[in-house]
Motif scaffolding. Sequence first.
Motif, short mmCIF file in Angstrom:
data_model
loop_
_atom_site.label_atom_id
_atom_site.label_comp_id
_atom_site.label_asym_id
_atom_site.label_seq_id
_atom_site.Cartn_x
_atom_site.Cartn_y
_atom_site.Cartn_z
N LEU A 245 0.83 -1.01 -0.07
CA LEU A 245 0.01 -0.02 -0.07
C LEU A 245 0.86 1.28 0.14
O LEU A 245 0.51 2.46 -0.75
CB LEU A 245 -0.88 -0.03 1.16
CG LEU A 245 -1.94 -1.04 1.12
CD1 LEU A 245 -2.87 -1.13 2.49
CD2 LEU A 245 -3.26 -0.77 0.15
N HIS A 246 1.99 1.33 0.84
CA HIS A 246 2.96 2.44 0.90
C HIS A 246 3.36 2.76 -0.68
O HIS A 246 3.53 3.69 -1.25
CB HIS A 246 3.80 2.09 1.59
CG HIS A 246 5.00 3.34 1.78
ND1 HIS A 246 4.60 4.60 2.41
CD2 HIS A 246 6.00 3.53 1.48
CE1 HIS A 246 5.60 5.12 2.37
NE2 HIS A 246 6.61 4.79 1.64
N GLU A 249 0.60 4.27 -2.98
CA GLU A 249 -0.06 5.31 -2.28
C GLU A 249 0.08 6.40 -2.91
O GLU A 249 -1.06 7.40 -3.11
CB GLU A 249 0.19 5.51 -1.01
CG GLU A 249 1.53 5.88 -0.57
CD GLU A 249 1.95 6.13 0.77
OE1 GLU A 249 0.74 5.70 1.55
OE2 GLU A 249 3.04 6.35 1.23
N GLN A 250 1.00 7.01 -3.97
CA GLN A 250 1.02 8.13 -4.60
C GLN A 250 0.52 8.31 -6.03
O GLN A 250 0.20 9.33 -6.55
CB GLN A 250 2.60 8.55 -4.76
CG GLN A 250 3.08 8.91 -3.34
CD GLN A 250 2.42 9.76 -2.51
OE1 GLN A 250 2.14 10.80 -3.05
NE2 GLN A 250 2.18 9.68 -1.31
N GLN A 262 -7.15 3.37 1.72
CA GLN A 262 -6.49 2.12 1.34
C GLN A 262 -6.24 1.41 2.75
O GLN A 262 -6.60 1.81 3.80
CB GLN A 262 -4.84 2.27 0.88
CG GLN A 262 -5.12 3.15 -0.38
CD GLN A 262 -3.45 3.75 -0.73
OE1 GLN A 262 -2.67 3.29 -0.02
NE2 GLN A 262 -3.30 3.83 -2.22
#
Length: 683
Positions: A245-246, A249-250, A262
Amino acid sequence: MSTPVDDPLGPLNRERSHLAESRAALRAMREDVESLDIGDVTANWVNAQVLERQINERIKALADLSDTPLFFGRLDYLHAPGADQAEGADGERFYIGRRHVHDHDGDPMVIDWRAPVSQPFYRASKKDPMDIALRRRFGYTRGDITAYEDEHLSDPAEAATTSKLLQQEIERPRVGPMRDIVATIQPEQDEIVRSGLNGTVCVQGGPGTGKTAVGLHRVAYLLYAHRERLARTGTLVIGPNRSFLHYIEQVLPALGELAVQQATVDDLVSRSAEVRGTDDAPAAVIKGDARMAEVLRRAVYSHVTLPTEPVVVVRGSRRWRVPAYELEDIVRELLDRDIRYGAARDALPQRIAHAVLVQMERSGEAPDDRVQDSVARNAAVKAAVKELWPPVDPAKLVLRLLTDADFLAVHAEGILDEDEQKTILWAKPVRSVKSAKWSAADAVLIDEASDIVERTHSLGHVVLDEAQDLSPMQYRAVGRRCTTGSATVLGDLAQGTTPWATRSWDEALAHLGKADGVIEELTAGFRVPTDVITYASRLLPHIAPGLTPVASVRENPGFFDLRETGGTDEVVAACVELLGNEGSTGLIAADARVPVLAEALDAAGIGYLDPGEETTEETRLTLVPASLAKGLEYDYVVLDEPQAVVDGEPDERTGLRRLYVALTRAVSGLIVTHAAPLPRQLT
């Protein structure tokens, strides 16, 4: 098609000028929002807070990312599109970008890639020009236009060729988190991205086919096309772990979309129980089996009992008697309606009160709704409801099923055999729900039981990535979050690395509650080089014989090397060699090997990151346990000891799938290092 053009005296300067003017217009749009005075338009504090939050989100959405091109293409139409097609534009030239930008007069300078007028940028071809005279792609360096490339789609004299700029963008080094693909979306991907909100789409895609990016861009498109509806109902992206997810995420914020939540599946069910324990594979498989849903349903409704005594309601000097047989009819009718346990329990006192009111009316009284509510709150009615339809605590119910062999046997009869029941029973008694060491699978069971009691809130759209690793009960947990909405399911059956991994997408969609979902397959590989994916595909006959191998469309075959090593020093040396290239490098190894390799990197003075951490100019190496590699990508990869990756899993098939994942994380090059013999499936 013309080759990329860099002409500082001609069209390129005009395009650079349009870029500068567009950036200035975007700044003006942002300043207009920043200058709003909400004091004149809000009547109270609550409205002011809501409006202030909306304004702040709008300001963030209008941010100009200096290293990100504001537009990446241009369309010159042969004829002006209809007014209903264009995003407020009345000309025949449109610049296609990540978001809409307009000047002070409201005329568009950049058209959002999701607008109908932008669609030919992705789908027009020599065979079907879609009324496009010219399609222009732009090449950028750190946000500045440095080249352009033209296709004269309606010119029969110009042959169709591969776009060099498109190829360069596809093969551009990966540094940092995942980026958007708005400049490189292919026709088959665009069809999925623009599919309607009401339908569920399942995308089967091998490594590097862009399925994750397609799913995220579909969310962005749906928010554009159905913003008001999704603003009310909400959207959610579900990934396999926090590192993943990190990493992604952008993508949506870069497209101006900030309102998408998320989470992992564990996050969704975390309200049910604090996970502090683990299951062995056999227990986790049974707990994740869809049959457990019926066991739980039986256990919940076993609390309902049929009445043997009447209910007597005293009001003033009158006594109203509801006989047991009439109460039984009420209870059976509620059971037959198949509504939530809690909803039926809430309805029961009103049904009993209604029976009393019928008697009152027969005796000549004229009771109203207030009387019925009063009767429903009568002590005798409340006592009867507590006895006939008692409250159920989902966590306590699951705890009893897992610790009380007799209770489990009654409700699992004909569903789980004796061995399966023994497998999921806890060996030691537990005093309370709080002291229980719940596993992730237990939390899903509690979530299922909670939904049987009270309906789970449904969202407008859910994206489920790496879906092949979910159990049937986890699919049900996700499906509860979009019962009144739709879903985008993304995954690769060949990358299923859990003992309960999905066997078919039809089966998965059925568990999700979306059996009518459409299954699409992506087979063109944009990320993994030809030599790397060809080597990794040797495993497909052993892990997913029915799948079509990915065919890389990259012109660069990539760097690939097999190296037999004598120790960790040579593994470190391979990392140092790859760090000499531009971009990111990942060192992927079996989880058990990570501490040894970390020690070797520390001894060599080489800094490294954990999965999901963003690379910097100083640190471009990430040490990745094989169990966390799924969904990640690096320009270059060193894969340490393939056989150790296989041996780190409970069985060979799962191990080979884990190895397939690890082999396909590289964008530009792969070095496989091994001291032990390679798995026979690779030789």
